[in-house]
Design an enzyme around this catalytic site. Sequence first.
Site, PDB file in Angstrom:
ATOM      1  N   VAL A   1      44.750  46.965  33.811  1.00  0.00           N
ATOM      2  CA  VAL A   1      44.082  46.299  32.688  1.00  0.00           C
ATOM      3  C   VAL A   1      43.746  44.850  33.060  1.00  0.00           C
ATOM      4  O   VAL A   1      42.695  44.324  32.682  1.00  0.00           O
ATOM      5  CB  VAL A   1      44.966  46.333  31.415  1.00  0.00           C
ATOM      6  CG1 VAL A   1      44.318  45.541  30.278  1.00  0.00           C
ATOM      7  CG2 VAL A   1      45.229  47.768  30.983  1.00  0.00           C
ATOM      8  N   CYS A   2      44.622  44.224  33.828  1.00  0.00           N
ATOM      9  CA  CYS A   2      44.482  42.794  34.139  1.00  0.00           C
ATOM     10  C   CYS A   2      43.117  42.397  34.694  1.00  0.00           C
ATOM     11  O   CYS A   2      42.526  41.423  34.218  1.00  0.00           O
ATOM     12  CB  CYS A   2      45.596  42.334  35.076  1.00  0.00           C
ATOM     13  SG  CYS A   2      47.241  42.483  34.351  1.00  0.00           S
ATOM     14  N   PRO A   3      42.576  43.124  35.687  1.00  0.00           N
ATOM     15  CA  PRO A   3      41.280  42.665  36.199  1.00  0.00           C
ATOM     16  C   PRO A   3      40.169  42.737  35.154  1.00  0.00           C
ATOM     17  O   PRO A   3      39.260  41.906  35.162  1.00  0.00           O
ATOM     18  CB  PRO A   3      41.003  43.593  37.386  1.00  0.00           C
ATOM     19  CG  PRO A   3      41.856  44.788  37.179  1.00  0.00           C
ATOM     20  CD  PRO A   3      43.068  44.282  36.435  1.00  0.00           C
TER      21      PRO A   3
ATOM     22  N   ILE B   1      40.621  39.434  33.114  1.00  0.00           N
ATOM     23  CA  ILE B   1      40.358  38.217  33.883  1.00  0.00           C
ATOM     24  C   ILE B   1      38.875  38.096  34.198  1.00  0.00           C
ATOM     25  O   ILE B   1      38.279  37.028  34.035  1.00  0.00           O
ATOM     26  CB  ILE B   1      41.209  38.197  35.167  1.00  0.00           C
ATOM     27  CG1 ILE B   1      42.692  38.194  34.804  1.00  0.00           C
ATOM     28  CG2 ILE B   1      40.862  36.984  36.027  1.00  0.00           C
ATOM     29  CD1 ILE B   1      43.611  38.544  35.957  1.00  0.00           C
TER      30      ILE B   1
END
EC number: 1.11.1.24
Length: 199
Positions: A51-53, A56
């Site tokens: 999920v992080c990319p 960001i």
Amino acid sequence: MSSGKAFIGKPAPDFTATAVMPDGQFKDIKLSDYRGKYVVFFFYPLDFTFVCPTEIIAYSDRADEFKKINCEIIGASVDSHFCHLAWINTPKKQGGLGTMKIPLVSDTKRVIAKDYGVLKEDEGIAYRGLFIIDEKGILRQITINDLPVGRSVDETLRLVQAFQFTDKHGEVCPAGWKPGSDTIKPDVQKSKEYFSKQK
């Protein structure tokens, strides 16, 4: 989750940390260096995850919209600045970040995550905390998501715009307010002007 030192209406906990800057260089940055601007400061769990990319990249892609309203975006995780750089240098099609328009802070000692109350102690990673800090360094908004759900850039932008509007005009913003929408005068009599227009 640690209790932390971050409280609405109080100065945001200052920090100095190494970040990977948009030019790919390492630089020590201080939150207090951003005084005079709004700051969206967000934590994410780990580099090279799933999920992080998406979050960001979404914040980075819209960084210019925030800059236009005198707001900077800073991301942070417990990974090293070397790990951040490796992730930035990994192609997007392979789960990497690609070129960034925002700095990514390294919090390897987990001090910043603790101060902001987002450290998931049992795993040593940060929850998805997001903090809106005004130009005086005062914390205006806190949201913390559990690990599996990402955040909305649109909602973050709306909140910054709403806080800036109330700072400038002294009126308050109702639910779902967007720039150009009606606001409410914080007065028993004058607020009726807003409520009289409601269906």
